[in-house]
Motif scaffolding. Structure first.
Motif, PDB file in Angstrom:
ATOM      1  N   ALA A   1      -2.957   2.692   8.654  1.00 15.81           N
ATOM      2  CA  ALA A   1      -2.953   2.232  10.265  1.00 15.81           C
ATOM      3  C   ALA A   1      -2.104   1.026  10.104  1.00 15.81           C
ATOM      4  O   ALA A   1      -2.647   0.203   9.240  1.00 15.81           O
ATOM      5  N   VAL A   2      -1.222   0.704  11.168  1.00 13.49           N
ATOM      6  CA  VAL A   2      -0.573  -0.385  11.097  1.00 13.49           C
ATOM      7  C   VAL A   2      -0.670  -1.036  12.369  1.00 13.49           C
ATOM      8  O   VAL A   2      -0.498  -0.258  13.365  1.00 13.49           O
ATOM      9  N   ARG A   3      -1.242  -2.392  12.633  1.00 14.15           N
ATOM     10  CA  ARG A   3      -1.553  -2.760  14.105  1.00 14.15           C
ATOM     11  C   ARG A   3      -0.705  -4.121  14.191  1.00 14.15           C
ATOM     12  O   ARG A   3      -0.724  -4.718  13.305  1.00 14.15           O
ATOM     13  N   PHE A   4      -0.079  -4.510  15.271  1.00 12.28           N
ATOM     14  CA  PHE A   4       0.818  -5.608  15.578  1.00 12.28           C
ATOM     15  C   PHE A   4       0.874  -5.754  17.067  1.00 12.28           C
ATOM     16  O   PHE A   4       0.669  -4.832  17.899  1.00 12.28           O
ATOM     17  N   ILE A   5       1.340  -6.854  17.534  1.00 16.04           N
ATOM     18  CA  ILE A   5       1.410  -7.163  18.908  1.00 16.04           C
ATOM     19  C   ILE A   5       3.151  -7.538  19.066  1.00 16.04           C
ATOM     20  O   ILE A   5       3.428  -8.695  18.720  1.00 16.04           O
ATOM     21  N   PRO A   6       3.767  -7.016  19.637  1.00 16.65           N
ATOM     22  CA  PRO A   6       5.141  -7.052  20.100  1.00 16.65           C
ATOM     23  C   PRO A   6       5.203  -7.766  21.451  1.00 16.65           C
ATOM     24  O   PRO A   6       4.436  -7.849  22.039  1.00 16.65           O
ATOM     25  N   ASN A   7       6.579  -8.362  21.617  1.00 12.25           N
ATOM     26  CA  ASN A   7       6.823  -8.922  22.864  1.00 12.25           C
ATOM     27  C   ASN A   7       6.996  -7.665  23.918  1.00 12.25           C
ATOM     28  O   ASN A   7       7.746  -6.640  23.528  1.00 12.25           O
TER      29      ASN A   7
ATOM     30  N   GLU B   1      -1.539  -4.327  22.142  1.00 14.52           N
ATOM     31  CA  GLU B   1      -1.289  -4.167  20.784  1.00 14.52           C
ATOM     32  C   GLU B   1      -0.778  -2.961  20.384  1.00 14.52           C
ATOM     33  O   GLU B   1      -1.080  -1.726  21.274  1.00 14.52           O
ATOM     34  N   TRP B   2      -0.098  -2.499  19.339  1.00 14.41           N
ATOM     35  CA  TRP B   2       0.487  -1.389  18.992  1.00 14.41           C
ATOM     36  C   TRP B   2      -0.060  -0.927  17.578  1.00 14.41           C
ATOM     37  O   TRP B   2      -0.504  -1.649  16.743  1.00 14.41           O
ATOM     38  N   VAL B   3      -0.567   0.509  17.627  1.00 11.55           N
ATOM     39  CA  VAL B   3      -0.943   0.981  16.487  1.00 11.55           C
ATOM     40  C   VAL B   3       0.184   2.128  16.051  1.00 11.55           C
ATOM     41  O   VAL B   3       0.456   3.045  16.647  1.00 11.55           O
ATOM     42  N   VAL B   4       0.481   2.040  14.683  1.00 15.16           N
ATOM     43  CA  VAL B   4       1.497   3.138  14.037  1.00 15.16           C
ATOM     44  C   VAL B   4       0.299   3.829  12.920  1.00 15.16           C
ATOM     45  O   VAL B   4      -0.370   3.047  12.200  1.00 15.16           O
TER      46      VAL B   4
ATOM     47  N   THR C   1       7.877  -0.622   5.558  1.00 16.35           N
ATOM     48  CA  THR C   1       8.668  -0.513   6.794  1.00 16.35           C
ATOM     49  C   THR C   1       8.038  -1.436   7.638  1.00 16.35           C
ATOM     50  O   THR C   1       8.927  -1.994   8.595  1.00 16.35           O
ATOM     51  N   PHE C   2       6.866  -2.037   7.495  1.00 15.24           N
ATOM     52  CA  PHE C   2       6.321  -2.843   8.633  1.00 15.24           C
ATOM     53  C   PHE C   2       6.093  -4.190   8.227  1.00 15.24           C
ATOM     54  O   PHE C   2       4.939  -4.767   8.300  1.00 15.24           O
ATOM     55  N   SER C   3       7.007  -4.780   7.398  1.00 14.76           N
ATOM     56  CA  SER C   3       6.929  -6.196   6.954  1.00 14.76           C
ATOM     57  C   SER C   3       7.038  -7.143   8.448  1.00 14.76           C
ATOM     58  O   SER C   3       7.794  -6.627   9.340  1.00 14.76           O
ATOM     59  N   LEU C   4       6.822  -8.358   8.303  1.00 12.25           N
ATOM     60  CA  LEU C   4       6.876  -8.945   9.395  1.00 12.25           C
ATOM     61  C   LEU C   4       8.576  -9.426   9.837  1.00 12.25           C
ATOM     62  O   LEU C   4       8.679  -9.200  10.836  1.00 12.25           O
ATOM     63  N   ALA C   5       9.093  -9.381   8.650  1.00 12.92           N
ATOM     64  CA  ALA C   5      10.781  -9.628   8.798  1.00 12.92           C
ATOM     65  C   ALA C   5      11.325  -8.512   9.705  1.00 12.92           C
ATOM     66  O   ALA C   5      12.076  -8.491  10.578  1.00 12.92           O
ATOM     67  N   ARG C   6      10.808  -6.991   9.461  1.00 12.05           N
ATOM     68  CA  ARG C   6      11.233  -6.165  10.204  1.00 12.05           C
ATOM     69  C   ARG C   6      10.864  -5.989  11.722  1.00 12.05           C
ATOM     70  O   ARG C   6      11.439  -5.477  12.474  1.00 12.05           O
ATOM     71  N   LEU C   7       9.812  -6.518  12.025  1.00 11.64           N
ATOM     72  CA  LEU C   7       8.981  -6.794  13.208  1.00 11.64           C
ATOM     73  C   LEU C   7       9.423  -7.755  14.171  1.00 11.64           C
ATOM     74  O   LEU C   7       9.353  -7.577  15.177  1.00 11.64           O
TER      75      LEU C   7
ATOM     76  N   PRO D   1       1.628  -8.016  10.539  1.00 13.57           N
ATOM     77  CA  PRO D   1       0.831  -6.953  10.740  1.00 13.57           C
ATOM     78  C   PRO D   1      -0.610  -6.660  10.081  1.00 13.57           C
ATOM     79  O   PRO D   1      -0.659  -6.883   8.886  1.00 13.57           O
ATOM     80  N   THR D   2      -1.637  -5.985  10.833  1.00 16.65           N
ATOM     81  CA  THR D   2      -2.787  -5.699  10.043  1.00 16.65           C
ATOM     82  C   THR D   2      -2.525  -4.385   9.416  1.00 16.65           C
ATOM     83  O   THR D   2      -2.356  -3.504  10.260  1.00 16.65           O
ATOM     84  N   ILE D   3      -2.732  -4.132   7.987  1.00 14.83           N
ATOM     85  CA  ILE D   3      -2.388  -2.867   7.748  1.00 14.83           C
ATOM     86  C   ILE D   3      -3.723  -2.249   6.799  1.00 14.83           C
ATOM     87  O   ILE D   3      -4.067  -3.333   5.739  1.00 14.83           O
TER      88      ILE D   3
END
Length: 225
Positions: free
Chosen positions: A115-121, A177-180, A197-203, A212-214
């Motif tokens: 599970a990958v969690r992050f907050i986009p614009n 928040e988004w969850v993948v 796939t979900f490094s901060l640089a890519r997001l 992101p929290t992984i």
């Protein structure tokens, strides 16, 4: 086969070591069966952490995120069974997300999930959805040991409905928040795919400013109707 609906409840939880046996018995013998028999609900699965925290993760698939704010569902939250009240009263960590699924590339059921969690614009929502659907997730799940992935965004109004209804005393959700969820058969492969796939640089192009929290989780139990 894709997920069983366009909505998903994701719950993270943790208890002290002395309460874990009761937590696991409650989930396996009462809670999951109770939930999947609600209108709109179809399948629930629960996991334990292989890497990351909180220790436990559960997912509940439903027709729509709106099923997570119906009067009947909120009534159930406000009137728990005695066992539910006892177990949830001992949570040391709890986080609840009510997702509107935006991408579903799921294929069957994997024994491991990251599970990958992050907050986009929020203004980057469409671009993020397109990147996940057309580029990021297809490339990730093409790796050996992976079987599928999905992504959704937390609907704040639905997430906070239990608070407005006074059926749950939990912190408010204030950011979208988004969850993948990436599934597979190999914990190492699933975790590596997610972290690559979900490094901060890519997001960052989607307005994400914090890493992101992984967490990677192993399947414990599931049921469906």
């Amino acid at each position: 086969m894709p997920l069983h609906g366009k909505g998903m409840l994701v719950v993270y939880s943790e208890v002290t070591a002395r309460d874990e046996r009761d937590l696991n018995e409650w989930y396996n013998r009462e809670h999951i069966d109770e939930r999947i028999n609600l209108p709109g609900f179809h399948r629930a699965r629960r996991y334990v952490a292989v890497r990351g925290s909180p220790k436990y993760l559960a997912t509940y698939e439903c027709d729509s995120a709106d099923d997570l704010a119906t009067p009947g569902y909120l009534h159930l939250l406000a009137n728990p069974t005695p066992w539910t009240a006892a177990v949830t009263g001992r949570f040391t960590r709890f986080n609840r997300l009510t997702l509107r699924l935006q991408v579903d590339l799921t294929h069957g059921v994997g024994g491991v999930l990251t599970a990958v969690r992050f907050i986009p614009n929020p203004r980057e929502r469409n671009a993020l959805t397109e990147w996940l659907r057309d580029t990021a997730l297809p490339k990730a799940i093409a790796r050996p040991g992976l079987v599928g992935a999905s992504a959704g965004e937390n609907d704040i109004e639905i997430a906070n409905a239990p608070l407005r209804d006074a059926s749950m005393d939990r912190p408010r959700a204030d950011e979208v928040e988004w969850v993948v969820l990436i599934e597979g058969s190999d914990a190492s492969a699933v975790g590596v795919a997610a972290r690559t796939t979900f490094s901060l640089a890519r997001l960052r192009p989607f307005g994400v400013t914090a890493a992101p929290t992984i967490g990677t989780y192993r399947l414990l139990f599931g049921n469906q109707r």
